[in-house]
Design a protein around this motif. Sequence first.
Motif, PDB file in Angstrom:
ATOM      1  N   PRO A  66     -30.007  18.464   8.201  1.00  0.00           N
ATOM      2  CA  PRO A  66     -30.467  19.857   8.060  1.00  0.00           C
ATOM      3  C   PRO A  66     -30.115  20.367   6.656  1.00  0.00           C
ATOM      4  O   PRO A  66     -29.015  20.118   6.167  1.00  0.00           O
ATOM      5  CB  PRO A  66     -29.648  20.601   9.121  1.00  0.00           C
ATOM      6  CG  PRO A  66     -29.261  19.552  10.121  1.00  0.00           C
ATOM      7  CD  PRO A  66     -29.123  18.272   9.358  1.00  0.00           C
ATOM      8  N   GLY A  67     -31.069  21.035   6.024  1.00  0.00           N
ATOM      9  CA  GLY A  67     -30.809  21.593   4.702  1.00  0.00           C
ATOM     10  C   GLY A  67     -31.211  20.684   3.547  1.00  0.00           C
ATOM     11  O   GLY A  67     -31.230  21.101   2.391  1.00  0.00           O
ATOM     12  N   VAL A  68     -31.567  19.446   3.851  1.00  0.00           N
ATOM     13  CA  VAL A  68     -31.931  18.509   2.782  1.00  0.00           C
ATOM     14  C   VAL A  68     -33.290  18.889   2.159  1.00  0.00           C
ATOM     15  O   VAL A  68     -33.581  18.556   1.009  1.00  0.00           O
ATOM     16  CB  VAL A  68     -31.942  17.041   3.302  1.00  0.00           C
ATOM     17  CG1 VAL A  68     -33.125  16.779   4.224  1.00  0.00           C
ATOM     18  CG2 VAL A  68     -31.952  16.043   2.158  1.00  0.00           C
ATOM     19  N   GLY A  69     -34.081  19.609   2.937  1.00  0.00           N
ATOM     20  CA  GLY A  69     -35.378  20.050   2.411  1.00  0.00           C
ATOM     21  C   GLY A  69     -36.568  19.411   3.106  1.00  0.00           C
ATOM     22  O   GLY A  69     -37.647  19.287   2.524  1.00  0.00           O
ATOM     23  N   LYS A  70     -36.406  19.064   4.370  1.00  0.00           N
ATOM     24  CA  LYS A  70     -37.514  18.415   5.090  1.00  0.00           C
ATOM     25  C   LYS A  70     -38.745  19.316   5.163  1.00  0.00           C
ATOM     26  O   LYS A  70     -39.847  18.894   4.850  1.00  0.00           O
ATOM     27  CB  LYS A  70     -37.088  18.019   6.517  1.00  0.00           C
ATOM     28  CG  LYS A  70     -36.116  16.859   6.564  1.00  0.00           C
ATOM     29  CD  LYS A  70     -35.753  16.474   7.980  1.00  0.00           C
ATOM     30  CE  LYS A  70     -35.065  17.590   8.740  1.00  0.00           C
ATOM     31  NZ  LYS A  70     -33.800  18.040   8.124  1.00  0.00           N
ATOM     32  N   SER A  71     -38.530  20.557   5.594  1.00  0.00           N
ATOM     33  CA  SER A  71     -39.720  21.410   5.768  1.00  0.00           C
ATOM     34  C   SER A  71     -40.336  21.762   4.421  1.00  0.00           C
ATOM     35  O   SER A  71     -41.563  21.807   4.298  1.00  0.00           O
ATOM     36  CB  SER A  71     -39.393  22.664   6.577  1.00  0.00           C
ATOM     37  OG  SER A  71     -38.151  23.167   6.240  1.00  0.00           O
ATOM     38  N   THR A  72     -39.511  21.987   3.413  1.00  0.00           N
ATOM     39  CA  THR A  72     -40.049  22.275   2.076  1.00  0.00           C
ATOM     40  C   THR A  72     -40.846  21.074   1.573  1.00  0.00           C
ATOM     41  O   THR A  72     -41.920  21.214   0.981  1.00  0.00           O
ATOM     42  CB  THR A  72     -38.890  22.604   1.098  1.00  0.00           C
ATOM     43  OG1 THR A  72     -37.982  23.507   1.735  1.00  0.00           O
ATOM     44  CG2 THR A  72     -39.405  23.239  -0.171  1.00  0.00           C
ATOM     45  N   VAL A 155     -44.193  12.643  10.794  1.00  0.00           N
ATOM     46  CA  VAL A 155     -43.337  12.859  11.964  1.00  0.00           C
ATOM     47  C   VAL A 155     -41.916  13.115  11.480  1.00  0.00           C
ATOM     48  O   VAL A 155     -41.276  12.254  10.881  1.00  0.00           O
ATOM     49  CB  VAL A 155     -43.345  11.654  12.929  1.00  0.00           C
ATOM     50  CG1 VAL A 155     -42.577  12.001  14.199  1.00  0.00           C
ATOM     51  CG2 VAL A 155     -44.757  11.226  13.269  1.00  0.00           C
ATOM     52  N   GLU A 156     -41.455  14.314  11.762  1.00  0.00           N
ATOM     53  CA  GLU A 156     -40.168  14.763  11.256  1.00  0.00           C
ATOM     54  C   GLU A 156     -39.062  14.516  12.287  1.00  0.00           C
ATOM     55  O   GLU A 156     -39.281  14.698  13.483  1.00  0.00           O
ATOM     56  CB  GLU A 156     -40.302  16.269  10.991  1.00  0.00           C
ATOM     57  CG  GLU A 156     -39.128  16.905  10.330  1.00  0.00           C
ATOM     58  CD  GLU A 156     -39.264  18.440  10.246  1.00  0.00           C
ATOM     59  OE1 GLU A 156     -38.422  19.038   9.579  1.00  0.00           O
ATOM     60  OE2 GLU A 156     -40.178  19.021  10.863  1.00  0.00           O
ATOM     61  N   THR A 157     -37.897  14.119  11.815  1.00  0.00           N
ATOM     62  CA  THR A 157     -36.758  14.064  12.730  1.00  0.00           C
ATOM     63  C   THR A 157     -35.482  14.405  11.965  1.00  0.00           C
ATOM     64  O   THR A 157     -35.465  14.371  10.737  1.00  0.00           O
ATOM     65  CB  THR A 157     -36.632  12.693  13.425  1.00  0.00           C
ATOM     66  OG1 THR A 157     -35.665  12.793  14.473  1.00  0.00           O
ATOM     67  CG2 THR A 157     -36.193  11.595  12.476  1.00  0.00           C
ATOM     68  N   ASP A 208     -29.993  22.779 -12.373  1.00  0.00           N
ATOM     69  CA  ASP A 208     -28.644  22.241 -12.565  1.00  0.00           C
ATOM     70  C   ASP A 208     -28.393  20.959 -11.778  1.00  0.00           C
ATOM     71  O   ASP A 208     -27.431  20.251 -12.033  1.00  0.00           O
ATOM     72  CB  ASP A 208     -27.597  23.283 -12.109  1.00  0.00           C
ATOM     73  CG  ASP A 208     -27.618  24.506 -13.005  1.00  0.00           C
ATOM     74  OD1 ASP A 208     -28.206  24.406 -14.105  1.00  0.00           O
ATOM     75  OD2 ASP A 208     -27.059  25.553 -12.606  1.00  0.00           O
ATOM     76  N   ASN A 209     -29.240  20.714 -10.801  1.00  0.00           N
ATOM     77  CA  ASN A 209     -29.027  19.549  -9.935  1.00  0.00           C
ATOM     78  C   ASN A 209     -29.515  18.238 -10.523  1.00  0.00           C
ATOM     79  O   ASN A 209     -29.243  17.173  -9.966  1.00  0.00           O
ATOM     80  CB  ASN A 209     -29.809  19.731  -8.616  1.00  0.00           C
ATOM     81  CG  ASN A 209     -29.112  20.675  -7.680  1.00  0.00           C
ATOM     82  OD1 ASN A 209     -27.897  20.731  -7.646  1.00  0.00           O
ATOM     83  ND2 ASN A 209     -29.900  21.419  -6.935  1.00  0.00           N
ATOM     84  N   LEU A 210     -30.292  18.327 -11.603  1.00  0.00           N
ATOM     85  CA  LEU A 210     -31.005  17.160 -12.100  1.00  0.00           C
ATOM     86  C   LEU A 210     -30.087  15.964 -12.341  1.00  0.00           C
ATOM     87  O   LEU A 210     -30.349  14.846 -11.885  1.00  0.00           O
ATOM     88  CB  LEU A 210     -31.750  17.537 -13.387  1.00  0.00           C
ATOM     89  CG  LEU A 210     -32.925  16.650 -13.745  1.00  0.00           C
ATOM     90  CD1 LEU A 210     -33.902  16.522 -12.586  1.00  0.00           C
ATOM     91  CD2 LEU A 210     -33.661  17.226 -14.963  1.00  0.00           C
ATOM     92  N   SER A 242     -38.489  17.022  -6.606  1.00  0.00           N
ATOM     93  CA  SER A 242     -38.156  18.397  -6.229  1.00  0.00           C
ATOM     94  C   SER A 242     -39.261  18.954  -5.344  1.00  0.00           C
ATOM     95  O   SER A 242     -40.403  19.114  -5.790  1.00  0.00           O
ATOM     96  CB  SER A 242     -38.002  19.273  -7.478  1.00  0.00           C
ATOM     97  OG  SER A 242     -37.985  20.636  -7.091  1.00  0.00           O
ATOM     98  N   ALA A 243     -38.912  19.236  -4.107  1.00  0.00           N
ATOM     99  CA  ALA A 243     -39.904  19.810  -3.192  1.00  0.00           C
ATOM    100  C   ALA A 243     -40.249  21.229  -3.635  1.00  0.00           C
ATOM    101  O   ALA A 243     -41.358  21.706  -3.410  1.00  0.00           O
ATOM    102  CB  ALA A 243     -39.356  19.812  -1.770  1.00  0.00           C
ATOM    103  N   LEU A 244     -39.293  21.870  -4.293  1.00  0.00           N
ATOM    104  CA  LEU A 244     -39.467  23.263  -4.694  1.00  0.00           C
ATOM    105  C   LEU A 244     -40.483  23.396  -5.824  1.00  0.00           C
ATOM    106  O   LEU A 244     -41.389  24.231  -5.769  1.00  0.00           O
ATOM    107  CB  LEU A 244     -38.108  23.825  -5.133  1.00  0.00           C
ATOM    108  CG  LEU A 244     -37.886  25.308  -4.943  1.00  0.00           C
ATOM    109  CD1 LEU A 244     -38.034  25.704  -3.486  1.00  0.00           C
ATOM    110  CD2 LEU A 244     -36.488  25.700  -5.454  1.00  0.00           C
TER     111      LEU A 244
END
Length: 329
Positions: A66-72, A155-157, A208-210, A242-244
């Motif tokens: 959770p939070g890794v960015g699956k939905s994004t 298919v997301e999990t 900053d994450n790069l 980057s999903a963003l």
Amino acid sequence: MTLPNAPPDIKALAKELRAGHRAALARAITLIESRRSDHQAASRDLVQALLPDTGKAVRVGITGSPGVGKSTTIDALGMFLIERGHKVAVLAVDPSSARTGGSILADKTRMARLSASDHAYIRPSPASGTLGGVAAKTREAMLLCEAAGFDVVLVETVGIGQSETAVCDMTDFFLALMLPGAGDELQGIKKGLVELADMIAVNKADGDNLKRANQAAADYRSALHILNPRSEHWHPPVETYSALTGNGIAKLWQKILDHRTAMNAAGDFAKRRREQQVKWMWSMLEQRMLARLRTEPSTRGRVRKIESEVADGRITPSLAAEQIAEMLK
Ligand code: GDP
């Protein structure tokens, strides 16, 4: 969605679904998710009738904490694909949804752009209790989406043990998403996950994450080197994106296509699908037989009695299994 009391006209439903009517697709998925035995019989007929129209989609499993960015990621990848003429279905396998009363996966509110598109169909995880049940219904939903013309199925999990195996077993390509900067502990480089993943993608490679994302990717690459790949024809790549911002989304899709080409050339693609079909049959059979033992009046009581004898240590589990197996004869 409620279903009429009488099972629907399968022929008509199949026809509407093949024509790509979303309402028909939604109704058909509701039918396969129903626990009523007449609905289940009708849904078996429906899936069988649609079988020739299935199998053509690119099936991609996506996992990550959770939070890794699956939905994004699904939103960004889905829109990228739709812009290129694809139709994208998003399904989920979330075995906890039955307990928590709602799925956090494949939730439309988490995929704002995709959920507004006519070329996308998003369906949350069925709330069916066991992982086997959830996985079986998701597999069938996937076939229905294919018959309705969706040529990419995502298919997301969540990264919880067996659900990853279940999703890997129903997809052509299994993508594991990771966070940057956690490379020191190599999150997710549990042996099991690496054996499943066809690609590791480190998300949030922006701002900053790069630097940390690149470091994490390097760490995953060296970790993968010491492990044997699942296929001799494919060495799982490690990518950053980057999903963003959408940076790197095209590269992820290209890798998925490269994998398909490589697996097709080696004959492994058809082999994987064939093996999945047979595995699916056995797992459904297993579920049905177990359900029968537990629910049928003729066996239910005896099974419970044997169960409590095992719990009390009066008979061994192996003798108990033998006695229960006898009832299947
Ligand atoms: P999920 O729980 O795996 O579905 O994760 P979400 O897609 O909901 O994303 C969790 C958080 O990470 C949200 O606040 C997102 O905006 C953020 N996020 C997702 N992708 C990126 C990215 O590529 N870069 C950055 N900086 N943040 C991101």
